[in-house]
Design an enzyme around this catalytic site. Structure first.
Site, PDB file in Angstrom:
ATOM      1  N   HIS A  90       0.740  -1.110   0.072  1.00  0.00           N
ATOM      2  CA  HIS A  90      -0.086  -0.136   0.043  1.00  0.00           C
ATOM      3  C   HIS A  90       0.792   1.230  -0.046  1.00  0.00           C
ATOM      4  CE1 HIS A  90      -3.092  -2.619   2.419  1.00  0.00           C
ATOM      5  NE2 HIS A  90      -3.467  -2.634   1.349  1.00  0.00           N
ATOM      6  N   SER A 128      -2.767  -7.628   2.929  1.00  0.00           N
ATOM      7  CA  SER A 128      -2.998  -7.582   4.625  1.00  0.00           C
ATOM      8  C   SER A 128      -3.307  -9.171   4.983  1.00  0.00           C
ATOM      9  CB  SER A 128      -4.134  -6.504   4.882  1.00  0.00           C
ATOM     10  OG  SER A 128      -3.796  -5.333   4.212  1.00  0.00           O
ATOM     11  N   ARG A 146      -2.415  -6.317  -8.172  1.00  0.00           N
ATOM     12  CA  ARG A 146      -1.584  -7.356  -8.008  1.00  0.00           C
ATOM     13  C   ARG A 146      -1.538  -8.390  -9.197  1.00  0.00           C
ATOM     14  NH1 ARG A 146      -3.126  -7.828  -2.009  1.00  0.00           N
ATOM     15  NH2 ARG A 146      -5.068  -7.157  -3.260  1.00  0.00           N
ATOM     16  N   LYS A 152     -16.494  -5.038  10.219  1.00  0.00           N
ATOM     17  CA  LYS A 152     -17.047  -6.244  10.869  1.00  0.00           C
ATOM     18  C   LYS A 152     -16.021  -7.377  11.063  1.00  0.00           C
ATOM     19  CE  LYS A 152     -21.256  -5.615   8.515  1.00  0.00           C
ATOM     20  NZ  LYS A 152     -22.190  -6.470   7.993  1.00  0.00           N
TER      21      LYS A 152
END
Ligand code: ADP
Length: 162
Positions: free
Chosen positions: A19, A131, A93, A43
């Site tokens: 990022h 991530s 990506r 969430k």
């Protein structure tokens, strides 16, 4: 003169070197980049929206004057226009990103024709980095120093003590 502003939206749960590479490259092209953390992705997130914003601010502390970190909910295109921007910046990506990004970009353009989505190809070292993979490595006690800045490493260690 009119400022060219790009909004870089995402979950950033947490921000990775992949990022950060897109943010730095975005700052080469645009006068201002707004990193926009999506509130609705909280969430299933490891970090709360506020934690994610704080981590990004710490990680990007040296780049502050042309970089803004914010949150948004609701329609992304409306948020983009509210920032005085016309561009959504996204990273690509593998081919596997394409289908999803294609759908969202088409939908956003259908909703607000004046907002363009621009894609930057990942830099070679970050092509495999996400991530999710970083969280998995962290949960297993692995070394993350190659993938995330020290502030993120520290935050992950607090979530997953060894
Ligand atoms: P989202 O949940 O919206 O996909 P992410 O935080 O996972 O949010 O990613 C935000 C943006 O950054 C997406 O456009 C994603 O493709 C891009 N991105 C994520 N990791 C990388 C990477 N390693 N290299 C380049 N772009 C990346």
């Amino acid at each position: 003169m009119k400022k060219h502003i790009a909004v870089y939206p995402g979950s950033f749960d947490p921000i990775t070197n992949g990022h950060i590479d897109i943010i730095h490259r975005g700052l080469q092209v645009f006068d201002e980049v707004v990193v926009a953390v999506a509130r609705n992705s909280e969430k299933k997130a490891l970090f709360s929206t506020e934690e994610r914003v704080g981590i990004i601010r710490d990680a990007m502390a040296d780049n502050c004057d042309r970089l803004k970190v914010d949150t948004f909910d609701g329609l992304l295109v409306d948020y983009v226009l509210s920032q005085g921007a016309r561009v959504i910046l996204r990273g690509l990506r593998a081919v596997s990103d394409f289908e999803y990004e294609f759908q969202i970009a088409q939908m956003n353009r259908a909703v607000r024709e004046e907002v363009e989505t621009l894609f930057m190809m990942t830099s070679v070292p970050y092509g495999y980095l996400s991530s999710s993979i970083v969280k998995e490595v962290a949960s297993l006690g692995g070394d993350m120093s190659e993938f995330v800045p020290p502030v993120v490493e520290k935050a992950l260690r607090q979530k997953f003590p060894i």
